[in-house]
Design an enzyme around this catalytic site. Structure first.
Site, PDB file in Angstrom:
ATOM      1  N   ASP A  30       0.847  -1.189   0.000  1.00  0.00           N
ATOM      2  CA  ASP A  30       0.000   0.000   0.000  1.00  0.00           C
ATOM      3  C   ASP A  30       0.888   1.246   0.000  1.00  0.00           C
ATOM      4  O   ASP A  30       1.888   1.309   0.711  1.00  0.00           O
ATOM      5  CB  ASP A  30      -0.919   0.000   1.232  1.00  0.00           C
ATOM      6  CG  ASP A  30      -2.054   0.998   1.099  1.00  0.00           C
ATOM      7  OD1 ASP A  30      -3.213   0.567   0.977  1.00  0.00           O
ATOM      8  OD2 ASP A  30      -1.778   2.222   1.106  1.00  0.00           O
ATOM      9  N   ILE A  31       0.517   2.232  -0.793  1.00  0.00           N
ATOM     10  CA  ILE A  31       1.312   3.449  -0.946  1.00  0.00           C
ATOM     11  C   ILE A  31       1.289   4.305   0.332  1.00  0.00           C
ATOM     12  O   ILE A  31       2.215   5.088   0.567  1.00  0.00           O
ATOM     13  CB  ILE A  31       0.790   4.259  -2.172  1.00  0.00           C
ATOM     14  CG1 ILE A  31       1.884   5.116  -2.766  1.00  0.00           C
ATOM     15  CG2 ILE A  31      -0.440   5.068  -1.854  1.00  0.00           C
ATOM     16  CD1 ILE A  31       1.545   5.673  -4.145  1.00  0.00           C
ATOM     17  N   ASN A  87     -12.924  -3.201   2.441  1.00  0.00           N
ATOM     18  CA  ASN A  87     -13.961  -2.171   2.487  1.00  0.00           C
ATOM     19  C   ASN A  87     -14.910  -2.354   1.318  1.00  0.00           C
ATOM     20  O   ASN A  87     -14.487  -2.670   0.203  1.00  0.00           O
ATOM     21  CB  ASN A  87     -13.316  -0.781   2.430  1.00  0.00           C
ATOM     22  CG  ASN A  87     -12.526  -0.480   3.686  1.00  0.00           C
ATOM     23  OD1 ASN A  87     -12.989  -0.753   4.787  1.00  0.00           O
ATOM     24  ND2 ASN A  87     -11.342   0.069   3.532  1.00  0.00           N
ATOM     25  N   GLU A  95     -12.273   3.567  -1.241  1.00  0.00           N
ATOM     26  CA  GLU A  95     -11.807   4.633  -2.145  1.00  0.00           C
ATOM     27  C   GLU A  95     -11.539   4.115  -3.546  1.00  0.00           C
ATOM     28  O   GLU A  95     -11.826   4.798  -4.524  1.00  0.00           O
ATOM     29  CB  GLU A  95     -10.524   5.265  -1.592  1.00  0.00           C
ATOM     30  CG  GLU A  95     -10.794   6.272  -0.489  1.00  0.00           C
ATOM     31  CD  GLU A  95      -9.522   6.795   0.142  1.00  0.00           C
ATOM     32  OE1 GLU A  95      -8.424   6.441  -0.331  1.00  0.00           O
ATOM     33  OE2 GLU A  95      -9.643   7.556   1.115  1.00  0.00           O
ATOM     34  N   VAL A  96     -10.953   2.926  -3.622  1.00  0.00           N
ATOM     35  CA  VAL A  96     -10.625   2.367  -4.931  1.00  0.00           C
ATOM     36  C   VAL A  96     -11.650   1.281  -5.256  1.00  0.00           C
ATOM     37  O   VAL A  96     -11.785   0.289  -4.517  1.00  0.00           O
ATOM     38  CB  VAL A  96      -9.192   1.783  -4.953  1.00  0.00           C
ATOM     39  CG1 VAL A  96      -8.888   1.196  -6.333  1.00  0.00           C
ATOM     40  CG2 VAL A  96      -8.168   2.862  -4.595  1.00  0.00           C
ATOM     41  N   HIS A 100     -10.377  -5.369  -3.229  1.00  0.00           N
ATOM     42  CA  HIS A 100      -9.051  -5.560  -2.629  1.00  0.00           C
ATOM     43  C   HIS A 100      -9.179  -5.916  -1.166  1.00  0.00           C
ATOM     44  O   HIS A 100     -10.130  -5.518  -0.492  1.00  0.00           O
ATOM     45  CB  HIS A 100      -8.166  -4.319  -2.812  1.00  0.00           C
ATOM     46  CG  HIS A 100      -8.759  -3.055  -2.274  1.00  0.00           C
ATOM     47  ND1 HIS A 100      -9.697  -2.312  -2.973  1.00  0.00           N
ATOM     48  CD2 HIS A 100      -8.562  -2.391  -1.100  1.00  0.00           C
ATOM     49  CE1 HIS A 100     -10.037  -1.258  -2.259  1.00  0.00           C
ATOM     50  NE2 HIS A 100      -9.382  -1.275  -1.116  1.00  0.00           N
ATOM     51  N   HIS A 102      -6.987  -5.680   2.378  1.00  0.00           N
ATOM     52  CA  HIS A 102      -5.839  -5.131   3.080  1.00  0.00           C
ATOM     53  C   HIS A 102      -5.286  -6.198   4.011  1.00  0.00           C
ATOM     54  O   HIS A 102      -6.042  -6.811   4.771  1.00  0.00           O
ATOM     55  CB  HIS A 102      -6.263  -3.940   3.961  1.00  0.00           C
ATOM     56  CG  HIS A 102      -6.828  -2.776   3.216  1.00  0.00           C
ATOM     57  ND1 HIS A 102      -6.124  -1.622   2.967  1.00  0.00           N
ATOM     58  CD2 HIS A 102      -8.052  -2.572   2.680  1.00  0.00           C
ATOM     59  CE1 HIS A 102      -6.881  -0.761   2.321  1.00  0.00           C
ATOM     60  NE2 HIS A 102      -8.065  -1.307   2.138  1.00  0.00           N
TER      61      HIS A 102
HETATM   62  P1  5GP Z   1      -9.796   1.504   0.322  1.00  0.00           P
HETATM   63  O1  5GP Z   1      -9.995   2.728   1.160  1.00  0.00           O
HETATM   64  O2  5GP Z   1     -10.419   1.648  -1.046  1.00  0.00           O
HETATM   65  O3  5GP Z   1     -10.159   0.244   1.025  1.00  0.00           O
HETATM   66  O4  5GP Z   1      -8.221   1.393   0.130  1.00  0.00           O
HETATM   67  C1  5GP Z   1      -7.518   1.826  -0.978  1.00  0.00           C
HETATM   68  C2  5GP Z   1      -6.054   1.724  -0.626  1.00  0.00           C
HETATM   69  O5  5GP Z   1      -5.306   1.894  -1.800  1.00  0.00           O
HETATM   70  C3  5GP Z   1      -5.589   2.808   0.369  1.00  0.00           C
HETATM   71  O6  5GP Z   1      -5.060   2.166   1.533  1.00  0.00           O
HETATM   72  C4  5GP Z   1      -4.537   3.581  -0.408  1.00  0.00           C
HETATM   73  O7  5GP Z   1      -3.441   3.985   0.365  1.00  0.00           O
HETATM   74  C5  5GP Z   1      -4.140   2.606  -1.504  1.00  0.00           C
HETATM   75  N1  5GP Z   1      -3.704   3.234  -2.733  1.00  0.00           N
HETATM   76  C6  5GP Z   1      -4.339   4.236  -3.407  1.00  0.00           C
HETATM   77  N2  5GP Z   1      -3.668   4.546  -4.524  1.00  0.00           N
HETATM   78  C7  5GP Z   1      -2.588   3.723  -4.577  1.00  0.00           C
HETATM   79  C8  5GP Z   1      -1.511   3.571  -5.521  1.00  0.00           C
HETATM   80  O8  5GP Z   1      -1.421   4.238  -6.542  1.00  0.00           O
HETATM   81  N3  5GP Z   1      -0.573   2.630  -5.229  1.00  0.00           N
HETATM   82  C9  5GP Z   1      -0.636   1.846  -4.111  1.00  0.00           C
HETATM   83  N4  5GP Z   1       0.326   0.968  -3.917  1.00  0.00           N
HETATM   84  N5  5GP Z   1      -1.645   1.952  -3.212  1.00  0.00           N
HETATM   85  C10 5GP Z   1      -2.609   2.893  -3.443  1.00  0.00           C
END
Ligand code: 5GP
Ligand code: ZN
Length: 114
Positions: A30-31, A87, A95-96, A100, A102
């Site tokens: 994760d970034i 999520n 967000e994405v 996925h 975590h």
């Molecule tokens: P969500 O909130 O959708 O469950 O988590 C999305 C995750 O993707 C977040 O923890 C965020 O830090 C990670 N993320 C977003 N953009 C990128 C990216 O470009 N590269 C990587 N490695 N992780 C990302």
């Protein structure tokens, strides 16, 4: 999917730090890590989230969790343990919009970490 960030990561169009890969699964760091070890495990095929995986596609969960098992071994976190979170939808703060999971590890976690 055309404009999906994680589909672009799978295709290598956006760089990522790979942790694991097999035929159907890709895992990368994760970034913006929420724990010392924070890995995202995704199916290579696009699904928006858990609700987008219909009954005929649920074999993908076997692939995801068997990848998680191998990643835990690779990272040497079997003994200390880890947390898996997915999520789904607005209230979760997803967000994405590419399914996925975590994987969080490397510290003691309270009830809320993400
Ligand atoms: P969500 O909130 O959708 O469950 O988590 C999305 C995750 O993707 C977040 O923890 C965020 O830090 C990670 N993320 C977003 N953009 C990128 C990216 O470009 N590269 C990587 N490695 N992780 C990302
Ligand atoms: Zn996607």
């Amino acid at each position: 999917m055309e404009d999906c960030l994680f589909c672009k990561i799978v295709k290598g169009e956006i760089p990522s730090q790979k942790v694991y890969e097999d035929e159907n699964i890709y895992a990368f760091k994760d970034i913006n890590p929420a724990a010392p070890i924070h890995v995202l495990i995704i199916p290579k095929k696009h699904y928006n989230n858990i609700l987008d995986v219909k009954e005929q596609d649920t074999m993908i969960y076997a692939d995801i969790f068997s990848a998680i098992n191998k990643i835990a071994e690779k990272l040497g976190i079997q003994e200390d343990g880890f947390r898996i979170i997915s999520n789904c939808g607005r209230d979760s703060g997803q967000e994405v919009m590419h399914l996925h999971f975590h994987l969080l590890a490397g510290c003691k976690m309270g009830p809320k970490i993400i």
